[in-house]
Design an enzyme around this catalytic site. Structure first.
Site, PDB file in Angstrom:
ATOM      1  N   LYS A  91       7.414   1.819   2.348  1.00 38.34           N
ATOM      2  CA  LYS A  91       8.584   2.267   3.118  1.00 38.34           C
ATOM      3  C   LYS A  91       8.236   2.724   4.539  1.00 38.34           C
ATOM      4  O   LYS A  91       9.103   2.783   5.404  1.00 38.34           O
ATOM      5  CB  LYS A  91       9.260   3.440   2.393  1.00 38.34           C
ATOM      6  CG  LYS A  91       9.939   3.071   1.091  1.00 38.34           C
ATOM      7  CD  LYS A  91      10.546   4.277   0.391  1.00 38.34           C
ATOM      8  CE  LYS A  91       9.508   5.062  -0.399  1.00 38.34           C
ATOM      9  NZ  LYS A  91       8.939   4.350  -1.552  1.00 38.34           N
ATOM     10  N   THR A 125       0.858  -1.189   0.000  1.00 39.81           N
ATOM     11  CA  THR A 125       0.000   0.000   0.000  1.00 39.81           C
ATOM     12  C   THR A 125       0.896   1.242   0.000  1.00 39.81           C
ATOM     13  O   THR A 125       2.100   1.139   0.259  1.00 39.81           O
ATOM     14  CB  THR A 125      -0.949   0.015   1.220  1.00 39.81           C
ATOM     15  OG1 THR A 125      -0.175   0.178   2.412  1.00 39.81           O
ATOM     16  CG2 THR A 125      -1.762  -1.273   1.310  1.00 39.81           C
ATOM     17  N   LYS A 133      14.412   6.270   2.023  1.00 28.88           N
ATOM     18  CA  LYS A 133      15.240   5.112   1.653  1.00 28.88           C
ATOM     19  C   LYS A 133      16.569   5.137   2.401  1.00 28.88           C
ATOM     20  O   LYS A 133      17.057   4.101   2.859  1.00 28.88           O
ATOM     21  CB  LYS A 133      15.447   5.086   0.136  1.00 28.88           C
ATOM     22  CG  LYS A 133      14.146   4.779  -0.609  1.00 28.88           C
ATOM     23  CD  LYS A 133      14.247   5.099  -2.090  1.00 28.88           C
ATOM     24  CE  LYS A 133      12.921   4.819  -2.795  1.00 28.88           C
ATOM     25  NZ  LYS A 133      12.900   5.359  -4.177  1.00 28.88           N
ATOM     26  N   GLY A 180       4.650  10.747 -17.216  1.00 33.58           N
ATOM     27  CA  GLY A 180       4.307   9.837 -16.126  1.00 33.58           C
ATOM     28  C   GLY A 180       5.491   9.516 -15.227  1.00 33.58           C
ATOM     29  O   GLY A 180       5.395   8.664 -14.341  1.00 33.58           O
ATOM     30  N   GLU A 233      13.481  -5.476   0.960  1.00 35.68           N
ATOM     31  CA  GLU A 233      14.355  -5.094  -0.157  1.00 35.68           C
ATOM     32  C   GLU A 233      13.656  -4.153  -1.124  1.00 35.68           C
ATOM     33  O   GLU A 233      14.268  -3.210  -1.652  1.00 35.68           O
ATOM     34  CB  GLU A 233      14.802  -6.359  -0.889  1.00 35.68           C
ATOM     35  CG  GLU A 233      15.727  -6.141  -2.054  1.00 35.68           C
ATOM     36  CD  GLU A 233      17.118  -5.721  -1.612  1.00 35.68           C
ATOM     37  OE1 GLU A 233      17.375  -4.487  -1.640  1.00 35.68           O
ATOM     38  OE2 GLU A 233      17.931  -6.576  -1.240  1.00 35.68           O
ATOM     39  N   VAL A 259      13.732  -0.166  -0.867  1.00 38.90           N
ATOM     40  CA  VAL A 259      14.941   0.626  -1.139  1.00 38.90           C
ATOM     41  C   VAL A 259      15.480   0.327  -2.533  1.00 38.90           C
ATOM     42  O   VAL A 259      16.075  -0.725  -2.771  1.00 38.90           O
ATOM     43  CB  VAL A 259      16.054   0.341  -0.108  1.00 38.90           C
ATOM     44  CG1 VAL A 259      17.264   1.222  -0.368  1.00 38.90           C
ATOM     45  CG2 VAL A 259      15.550   0.536   1.311  1.00 38.90           C
ATOM     46  N   GLY A 297       9.351   1.048 -10.628  1.00 37.44           N
ATOM     47  CA  GLY A 297       8.626   0.319 -11.665  1.00 37.44           C
ATOM     48  C   GLY A 297       7.970  -0.917 -11.084  1.00 37.44           C
ATOM     49  O   GLY A 297       8.503  -1.523 -10.155  1.00 37.44           O
ATOM     50  N   GLU A 306       4.759  12.593 -10.573  1.00 38.94           N
ATOM     51  CA  GLU A 306       3.338  12.602 -10.248  1.00 38.94           C
ATOM     52  C   GLU A 306       2.787  14.023 -10.287  1.00 38.94           C
ATOM     53  O   GLU A 306       3.548  14.996 -10.293  1.00 38.94           O
ATOM     54  CB  GLU A 306       3.139  12.008  -8.859  1.00 38.94           C
ATOM     55  CG  GLU A 306       3.749  10.614  -8.780  1.00 38.94           C
ATOM     56  CD  GLU A 306       3.248   9.800  -7.618  1.00 38.94           C
ATOM     57  OE1 GLU A 306       2.063   9.930  -7.267  1.00 38.94           O
ATOM     58  OE2 GLU A 306       4.040   9.022  -7.077  1.00 38.94           O
ATOM     59  N   GLY A 351      14.029  -0.224  -5.616  1.00 39.33           N
ATOM     60  CA  GLY A 351      13.392  -1.124  -6.582  1.00 39.33           C
ATOM     61  C   GLY A 351      14.167  -2.407  -6.798  1.00 39.33           C
ATOM     62  O   GLY A 351      14.341  -3.197  -5.862  1.00 39.33           O
TER      63      GLY A 351
END
Lengths: 317, 317
Positions: free
Chosen positions: A108, A79, A207, A189, A132, A135, A301, A192, A137
């Site tokens: 996070k 979420t 992060k 995109g 993992e 932090v 991503g 935001e 991707g």
């Protein structure tokens, strides 16, 4: 071993975990967005869930809370990240650990804002917490720290926000100013509509706070309030021009060291490891005996972050 | 958990494992060079061993074979890499696995030249085999592949020989020819008196053979004979000048893909991830769902490689 996953969060990351879990030999048995959930002990069909979400705006007939009643092994918490009390993510984690289930976080919040609380809950549970995906991707920075052993890593530094990096790269390459490139990034995109989290350095700081928590191994607890954070809104195009004349460029660099957490725009040499372009991320780890390690790749991503989630899941076996 | 290590090989890597083991909470209980060994069930004193080696040319009073009679948990095989039957390293590994001990290899021979034999011995043993140190020194490439899962990594590519990379970097930066830079590298201790292994691409090929074995997950076995290998002896200085005019440079690039193993000098863009300079190494992993990961750092050196050995040891716990 095949594990049964309950996925909370139907955004890019949660949706990709649903799509890719089978490729890793696992089943998603419960999947929830903010208003609904789908549960199937035999494993959900990803395309059926996506179709329904698109057609009807819900993923299934049940309440989101129903995922906790499913027979699952691992809660995947994907979420949106929230600050402060990190709710409702934190309560989701608390409930899963209370039921002795494992938790894999892409969110996070709980691990940046309430690290000690999280570890205390984990200590009382038969389940463990992995994060993992929170932090960088796809970049395996936490597993690398775990392999090296946190006491053998003295600092982490790098670029962990792809949106800010895209904007700075474009400003430098095209000689354009911040507002212009931000608008372009929003069209693509990459940024935001409300870019605050990215351009003000908050996402990067979260992060590096997580990295500081991991590196301090519980000895000092860090949260966002402990970080010195400066974003990129006030970086003028002329600063990039001047830097370029000197063979350098500007990147939003974060650091987690024994002295704490800092995020700010910094000059770095062009062509150096830290001058990654576009939405690339990089982390440099300073080690006690093995010099500097650089790890770079796609820091965000859906499928990239889902890969980190599913690597965490496989580590639980 | 503290483990008892038996270290075979008293070169830069073995010596650094002796020095650093205590920092990881482990004890070296046996240590051998090619003609002697020292054994102490309570743990050897590194400086006493180094002193004796320097003063008397031996590390202790016992025969090298005495290490196998010591009460140890993990054999660290750090003797020089040999080709073909990979002896005597392979027999050392065979003996340790036969005694149900774990094995951590810095020696590339057994895992590059006799991978299937090695895995067969491991399958019969209560011990396991780890070999992060055999590929890229401090760079955690094998643990990253293991974390991602070998089936999710489609190819590995990169620069895994620091000597050849140093020579090519210097040729490009200074406009000097191969013979001149080789002599300089030998003076600096970056190249050996007989540089064959490095400049003919054999060392890099062995590492990519190991990567191919790991990526194929036992489905296809690779050895050095299966690799297409071309070194850097015949790269003229003019090739580097021409490349530079075009914004490119030359690097000794290795590849492990489903099509096999290749090592050859290749053109790469200046400033790109593959154009690492000096003795730096880099590995790029192509993943199924998470794009490309780059991992770079020090690919050789005693403490760097010992760090990889000791991370492998800690993974056994």
């Amino acid at each position: 071993m095949s594990l049964r996953l309950a996925v909370l969060g139907a955004g890019a990351v949660g949706g990709s975990v649903l799509d890719l879990a089978g490729d890793y030999g696992h089943d998603v048995v419960a999947f929830a967005d903010s208003s609904s959930s789908a549960v199937d002990p035999a494993g959900l069909d990803p395309s059926a869930v996506h179709d329904r979400k698109e057609r009807e705006g819900v993923v299934g007939d049940a309440d989101p809370e129903a995922v906790f009643d499913a027979d699952y092994d691992v809660l995947v918490e994907a979420t949106p990240t929230t600050l402060g009390d990190a709710e409702p993510g934190f309560s989701h984690v608390e409930r899963a650990l209370g039921d002795d289930r494992h938790v894999v976080l892409a969110n996070k919040g709980p691990v940046a804002e309430r690290y000690a609380d999280l570890r205390a809950l984990e200590a009382e549970s038969a389940g463990t917490v992995q994060f993992e995906a929170a932090v960088g991707g796809a970049i395996p920075v936490l597993s690398t720290i775990s392999d090296l052993g946190a006491p053998h890593v003295t600092a982490a530094r790098g670029v962990l926000n792809g949106t800010a990096n895209f904007i700075l790269s474009r400003m430098a390459a095209e000689g354009l100013d911040y507002e212009h490139v931000l608008a372009e990034a929003q069209d693509l995109g990459v940024a935001e509509a409300d870019p605050t989290f990215d351009v003000d350095g908050i996402d990067a700081a979260l992060k590096f706070v997580i990295l500081a928590n991991v590196l301090s191994d519980g000895k000092t607890e860090y949260a966002l309030d402990d970080a010195e954070v400066e974003g990129i809104r006030n970086v003028p195009g002329t600063a990039l021009d001047l830097a370029a004349e000197d063979g350098r460029t500007v990147r939003l660099i974060g650091e987690a060291t024994a002295d704490g957490v800092r995020v700010a725009p910094r000059l770095v040499p062009q062509g150096s490891a830290l001058s990654v372009t576009g939405t690339q991320n990089i982390v440099q780890l300073e080690t006690k005996h093995a010099g500097q390690l650089n790890i770079s790749g796609r820091g965000a991503g859906g499928p990239e972050t889902a890969t980190a989630v599913l690597s965490d899941v496989s580590r639980l076996e």
